[in-house]
Write a protein that holds these residues in place. Sequence first.
Motif, short mmCIF file in Angstrom:
data_model
loop_
_atom_site.label_atom_id
_atom_site.label_comp_id
_atom_site.label_asym_id
_atom_site.label_seq_id
_atom_site.Cartn_x
_atom_site.Cartn_y
_atom_site.Cartn_z
N SER A 26 0.84 -1.20 0.00
CA SER A 26 0.00 0.00 0.00
C SER A 26 0.87 1.25 0.00
O SER A 26 0.55 2.25 -0.65
N TYR A 27 1.98 1.18 0.74
CA TYR A 27 2.92 2.31 0.74
C TYR A 27 3.51 2.51 -0.65
O TYR A 27 3.59 3.65 -1.15
N LEU A 28 3.92 1.42 -1.30
CA LEU A 28 4.47 1.53 -2.65
C LEU A 28 3.43 2.09 -3.62
O LEU A 28 3.75 2.92 -4.48
N GLU A 29 2.20 1.64 -3.47
CA GLU A 29 1.12 2.12 -4.35
C GLU A 29 0.90 3.63 -4.17
O GLU A 29 0.80 4.37 -5.15
N LYS A 30 0.85 4.07 -2.92
CA LYS A 30 0.63 5.50 -2.65
C LYS A 30 1.82 6.33 -3.11
O LYS A 30 1.66 7.44 -3.64
N LYS A 31 3.01 5.81 -2.89
CA LYS A 31 4.20 6.57 -3.30
C LYS A 31 4.26 6.70 -4.82
O LYS A 31 4.60 7.78 -5.34
N GLY A 65 -0.96 13.51 -1.27
CA GLY A 65 0.19 13.73 -0.38
C GLY A 65 -0.17 13.50 1.08
O GLY A 65 0.60 12.91 1.84
N ILE A 66 -1.35 13.95 1.46
CA ILE A 66 -1.82 13.73 2.84
C ILE A 66 -2.03 12.24 3.10
O ILE A 66 -1.64 11.70 4.15
N SER A 72 1.26 10.44 3.53
CA SER A 72 1.87 10.65 4.85
C SER A 72 1.33 9.65 5.87
O SER A 72 2.07 9.16 6.73
N ALA A 73 0.03 9.36 5.79
CA ALA A 73 -0.58 8.40 6.70
C ALA A 73 0.00 7.00 6.49
O ALA A 73 0.29 6.27 7.45
N TYR A 74 0.19 6.62 5.22
CA TYR A 74 0.76 5.31 4.94
C TYR A 74 2.23 5.24 5.33
O TYR A 74 2.72 4.19 5.75
N LYS A 75 2.93 6.35 5.20
CA LYS A 75 4.33 6.39 5.61
C LYS A 75 4.45 6.20 7.12
O LYS A 75 5.35 5.50 7.60
N THR A 104 7.22 -1.59 10.52
CA THR A 104 8.50 -2.13 10.03
C THR A 104 9.72 -1.44 10.62
O THR A 104 10.81 -1.99 10.57
N GLY A 105 9.54 -0.22 11.12
CA GLY A 105 10.69 0.51 11.65
C GLY A 105 11.51 1.21 10.60
O GLY A 105 12.56 1.78 10.90
N VAL A 106 11.06 1.20 9.33
CA VAL A 106 11.75 1.92 8.26
C VAL A 106 10.85 3.06 7.77
O VAL A 106 9.63 2.95 7.82
N GLU A 107 11.47 4.12 7.32
CA GLU A 107 10.71 5.29 6.89
C GLU A 107 10.46 5.34 5.40
O GLU A 107 9.66 6.13 4.92
N ASP A 108 11.17 4.49 4.64
CA ASP A 108 10.99 4.48 3.19
C ASP A 108 11.48 3.15 2.64
O ASP A 108 12.32 2.49 3.26
N VAL A 109 10.95 2.75 1.51
CA VAL A 109 11.43 1.57 0.80
C VAL A 109 11.73 1.97 -0.63
O VAL A 109 10.94 2.66 -1.27
N LEU A 110 12.88 1.55 -1.10
CA LEU A 110 13.32 1.98 -2.43
C LEU A 110 13.50 0.81 -3.38
O LEU A 110 14.05 0.96 -4.46
N PHE A 111 13.04 -0.39 -2.97
CA PHE A 111 13.20 -1.55 -3.84
C PHE A 111 12.01 -1.68 -4.78
O PHE A 111 10.99 -1.03 -4.64
#
Length: 409
Positions: A130-135, A187-188, A191-194, A201-208
């Motif tokens: 979901s984070y990847l989708e929103k990003k 964008g809002i 931020s919620a998904y981030k 997960t303890g990570v703030e971003d995923v770049l894979f």
Amino acid sequence: MKYFILSLTFLFTCSAFAKTFNEILESSVTSHYDYIKEKADLDVASSYRMKTLSQFLPSVSLVVGESKTTTDGEESKYKRKALEANMNLFRFGGDALKFKAARASLHGQENKFTLQRFSLEKEISLIVFSYLEKKTSLSIYEKIVQIRKESVKIAKKRYQAGQLSLQDYQKVRIDLNNAMGDLADIGISFSAYKQKLFQYTGVEDVLFTWPWENTVPNKIISKGKPELKEHPLNKYSSFHAQASEWSKKSSFLTMLGGVDVSFSKGVSDYSTGEVKDERLSINFTIPLFNKFSDYYSFQSSKSDALYAKALQLFNTRKVKSNFNTAKENLAKSFETYSTRKETLKVSSTLFKNTQLQFKKGRISVNDLLIEQDRLLRTQILSIAGVKQYQEQIINYCHAIGRSIIKSCL
């Protein structure tokens, strides 16, 4: 302008990053409180099995005592040191069945622990997806804003040259403002998904990249026909039913009593002197009345056994149904994902040609806006398609009883 296919691959391009998807998933699962609780329950079940095994061993104790008695003013002392041992000899098989029930319960708990892991794998994977989708959606909307800004520039030049009406020029500007509003909204939401990503997960971003974007269903299915009877849910239900049945029988046999043996060897020190003694006794116990506590225990275990048997039948059907559905959905989602991927290529080419035609004054503003909206919708659907395909891969792996980290892919 390379904002067509690139809008999808913006996020998917693999970058140098400290953790892969599997590493994030593994660390997040094993540190989750539900995982830790289930692991603790497994340890408790293991300890209980050892406890039921120890009932076949004697209990040994060292007894040291001293007493003082005064009779008619005369005082006498008594001291004793002894080694005592007690052991159960026979419980009509109730103790053996109790051990079998504990052993089956432990095996059931092991499979329940696996099911908990599957649940967390899916939960955390969906959060990452979901984070990847929103990003990616945020990136798409940013590019749409850039596209519409460029369209406004072209429309302004045509308006100033008298080639475009004020009304059509305003349409393009309104669509730009709407696109900027959509960008702010997404964008809002991002931020919620981030925040949720960091929480789990303890990570703030995923770049894979998406972990299985290029994996075709046949590659997964061809790894062998799954043995559904070995699925953790089936094995858990089977062991749970066995444990409940043996517990029921053990509760019944406990009501019949048993045979115990006790032995002690010690030294008693009286006022008159020291006496050595050895004692051996065999006791046969038949419960006559204990306020129906054994009867209530038996009735409760009988109900548990009936429930466990019904649950086993239900879960057997559930495993088969989940497998059939997951296999069908895996193929459908891949087909949808592939179709949307090809559609995006066509839509990107159409928009590129449409914008070029608008720049030359050969098409109307409405034609341009329609093509922009079509491109946006195609991009969003393409992202949803790849996300859905990733989710169905997880469902299929779990439906055949395999972890997505360790054994499925």
